[in-house]
Design a protein around this motif. Structure first.
Motif, short mmCIF file in Angstrom:
data_model
loop_
_atom_site.label_atom_id
_atom_site.label_comp_id
_atom_site.label_asym_id
_atom_site.label_seq_id
_atom_site.Cartn_x
_atom_site.Cartn_y
_atom_site.Cartn_z
N GLU B 33 0.83 -1.21 0.00
CA GLU B 33 0.00 0.00 0.00
C GLU B 33 0.87 1.26 0.00
OE1 GLU B 33 -3.28 -0.01 -0.40
OE2 GLU B 33 -3.21 2.19 -0.44
N ILE B 34 1.97 1.25 0.78
CA ILE B 34 2.83 2.44 0.84
C ILE B 34 3.39 2.74 -0.55
CG2 ILE B 34 5.00 3.38 1.72
CD1 ILE B 34 4.48 1.96 4.32
N PHE B 35 3.90 1.69 -1.25
CA PHE B 35 4.49 1.94 -2.57
C PHE B 35 3.45 2.36 -3.58
CE2 PHE B 35 8.09 -0.63 -0.92
CZ PHE B 35 9.00 0.40 -0.98
N SER B 36 2.29 1.76 -3.48
CA SER B 36 1.24 2.15 -4.43
C SER B 36 0.82 3.59 -4.18
CB SER B 36 0.08 1.16 -4.34
OG SER B 36 -1.13 1.81 -4.26
N ALA B 37 0.69 3.97 -2.90
CA ALA B 37 0.30 5.36 -2.59
C ALA B 37 1.37 6.33 -3.04
CB ALA B 37 0.05 5.51 -1.09
N ALA B 38 2.66 5.94 -2.87
CA ALA B 38 3.77 6.83 -3.26
C ALA B 38 3.76 7.05 -4.77
CB ALA B 38 5.10 6.24 -2.81
N SER B 39 3.55 5.96 -5.54
CA SER B 39 3.53 6.12 -6.99
C SER B 39 2.34 6.95 -7.45
CB SER B 39 3.46 4.77 -7.70
OG SER B 39 4.47 3.95 -7.24
N HIS B 40 1.20 6.76 -6.78
CA HIS B 40 0.03 7.52 -7.16
C HIS B 40 0.21 9.00 -6.89
CE1 HIS B 40 -2.62 3.87 -7.46
NE2 HIS B 40 -2.99 4.59 -8.49
N LEU B 41 0.76 9.30 -5.71
CA LEU B 41 0.83 10.71 -5.31
C LEU B 41 1.99 11.43 -5.98
CD1 LEU B 41 -0.56 12.73 -3.38
CD2 LEU B 41 1.26 12.27 -1.77
N LEU B 42 3.17 10.81 -6.02
CA LEU B 42 4.36 11.51 -6.50
C LEU B 42 4.80 11.05 -7.88
CD1 LEU B 42 6.39 11.08 -3.19
CD2 LEU B 42 5.05 13.07 -3.82
N GLY B 43 4.19 10.02 -8.37
CA GLY B 43 4.65 9.43 -9.63
C GLY B 43 5.84 8.54 -9.36
N ASP B 44 6.22 7.73 -10.34
CA ASP B 44 7.33 6.80 -10.13
C ASP B 44 8.64 7.55 -9.90
OD1 ASP B 44 5.54 4.84 -10.43
OD2 ASP B 44 6.10 4.29 -12.47
N VAL B 45 8.81 8.69 -10.61
CA VAL B 45 10.05 9.47 -10.45
C VAL B 45 10.15 10.03 -9.03
CG1 VAL B 45 11.33 11.45 -11.30
CG2 VAL B 45 9.99 10.08 -12.88
N GLY B 46 9.07 10.67 -8.59
CA GLY B 46 9.06 11.26 -7.25
C GLY B 46 9.24 10.21 -6.17
N ALA B 47 8.59 9.06 -6.38
CA ALA B 47 8.70 8.00 -5.38
C ALA B 47 10.12 7.47 -5.29
CB ALA B 47 7.73 6.87 -5.73
N SER B 48 10.81 7.41 -6.47
CA SER B 48 12.18 6.91 -6.45
C SER B 48 13.10 7.89 -5.74
CB SER B 48 12.67 6.66 -7.87
OG SER B 48 12.97 7.90 -8.50
N GLU B 49 12.82 9.18 -5.87
CA GLU B 49 13.64 10.18 -5.18
C GLU B 49 13.46 10.10 -3.67
OE1 GLU B 49 13.60 13.51 -8.75
OE2 GLU B 49 12.28 13.73 -7.03
N CYS B 50 12.26 9.73 -3.24
CA CYS B 50 12.00 9.60 -1.81
C CYS B 50 12.74 8.41 -1.21
CB CYS B 50 10.51 9.39 -1.56
SG CYS B 50 9.58 10.88 -1.45
N ALA B 51 12.91 7.36 -2.00
CA ALA B 51 13.55 6.13 -1.53
C ALA B 51 12.93 5.63 -0.23
CB ALA B 51 15.06 6.33 -1.37
N ILE B 52 11.61 5.47 -0.28
CA ILE B 52 10.91 5.02 0.92
C ILE B 52 11.18 3.54 1.16
CG2 ILE B 52 8.62 4.68 1.95
CD1 ILE B 52 7.65 7.03 0.28
#
Lengths: 245, 121
Positions: B33-52
């Motif tokens: 759920e965390i990864f899906s929410a991160a991709s939805h909110l920030l996009g794959d690029v933004g999520a990769s920068e976050c490195a959650i």
């Protein structure tokens, strides 16, 4: 600096069960709020009374959903002395316009129309003049996905631009319908940062502005009207004597 | 393999959180759920920068790791999670620290967890 007191002025409850209220106020306290406003949908006969549970200040509030701008005045008159916060749901140009022109309205929420953000420089000036707060409903960012969230973020960006330019009061709300929809103040600040709001702005939208709205109706016993203060007679004569000598 | 010198290592932040949920959530469900929410909110690029990355997660407390300059975005991602497998949840970030130990000691040990009991609104 003292810790700011955080408020969320848009919580919806389906039931007015004291157990539910108690649980809600417990959670609000746990998350770091010091006051929440419980919205009753208009036309409901019972309004949640304002009260204090533990350290949480529960405010009564009404959310007016009107079909026609001409009905606004009458609806406000009905609730003016009964609730702490009067919120008007916008969503149409004439309703938004009528709401920002009425100083008795505390908050205008969900003002986006199907076409655009429903807010412009004219409305912004009126809102600032009449001290009507614009609500950024962060529940949209939390609950919507995809295109609809993109649109609401775009609308928030536009509104923020106008709010900054014309110094319109604004608040951040969660628009929660259950306890799981509430978010802690710091999470709200992070969500507001998504559309460019600075930390300071977000804090004022969570504490100062809603705090001022909450205090508006809670007048001290000697309150007469805005800007008028009754002075103690002894203190007046003392002051006057001092001036005349 | 040689370890990356400290100056080249990315700076991390550790977010201690509590998860207030209707019913217990498993670690796998939460990660998904965390990864899906991160991709939805920030996009794959933004999520990769976050490195959650989800580190510890037990019962209702846990620690999430992210880039040091992306803590606000990570917070927003966590806040945008509303339900996991149909169970309604509420993320509450308790605090942010520069080390796992700091986050655990300061914010998780002895923290009183809010429980919505069995009923809900």
């Amino acid at each position: 600096m003292a810790e700011p007191l955080f408020y969320d002025l848009s919580i919806h409850l389906k039931s007015e069960d004291p157990v539910v209220l108690k649980k809600l106020s417990n959670l609000a306290q746990h998350l770091g709020y010091s006051g929440i406003a419980i919205n009753s949908v208009d036309n409901s006969s019972k309004l949640v009374r304002s009260m204090e549970i533990d350290t949480i200040n529960l405010l009564s509030s009404v959310e007016l959903k009107i079909s026609n701008a001409s009905k606004l005045h009458g609806q406000i008159g009905k609730y003016l002395n009964k609730v702490d916060v009067i919120t008007v749901v916008g969503g149409n140009e004439s309703i938004n316009r009528a709401a920002v022109e009425n100083p008795n309205v505390d908050v205008l929420t969900r003002l986006a129309t199907p076409k655009d953000n429903g807010f412009n420089h004219v409305l912004a000036k009126e809102a600032a003049d009449h001290n009507v707060a614009i609500s950024f409903d962060l529940g949209d960012i939390i609950h919507l996905r995809g295109g609809r969230r993109v649109h609401s973020l775009m609308n928030f960006r536009k509104n923020l631009l106008l709010v900054r330019k014309y110094d319109v009061p604004f608040i951040l709300t969660s628009n929660a319908v259950s306890i799981f929809d509430m978010r802690a103040p710091r999470e709200m600040i992070a969500l507001a940062a998504l559309f460019g709001m600075t930390r300071e702005e977000a804090i004022s939208g969570l504490s100062e502005t809603p705090g001022a709205i909450a205090l508006k109706k809670n007048h001290s016993p000697g309150y007469i009207m805005e800007g008028v203060l009754e002075l103690d007679s002894s203190c007046v004569s003392d002051d006057l004597r001092g001036e005349h000598v | 393999m040689k370890v990356l010198p400290p100056t080249l290592r990315p700076k991390k932040r550790y977010l201690a959180f509590e998860l207030i949920a209707e019913s217990p959530i498993s670690r796998d469900e939460l990660i998904r759920e965390i990864f899906s929410a991160a991709s939805h909110l920030l996009g794959d690029v933004g999520a990769s920068e976050c490195a959650i990355r989800l580190l510890a997660f037990e019962e209702s407390n846990g620690v999430v790791r992210c880039e040091s300059d992306r803590t606000e975005n990570t917070r927003a991602v966590l806040a945008s999670i509303t339900s996991i497998k149909g169970k309604r949840v509420l993320f509450h970030v308790l605090g942010i620290s520069g080390t796992v130990l700091g986050a655990t000691k300061k914010y998780l040990e002895g923290a009183d967890v809010f429980s919505p009991q069995n009923s809900h609104i």
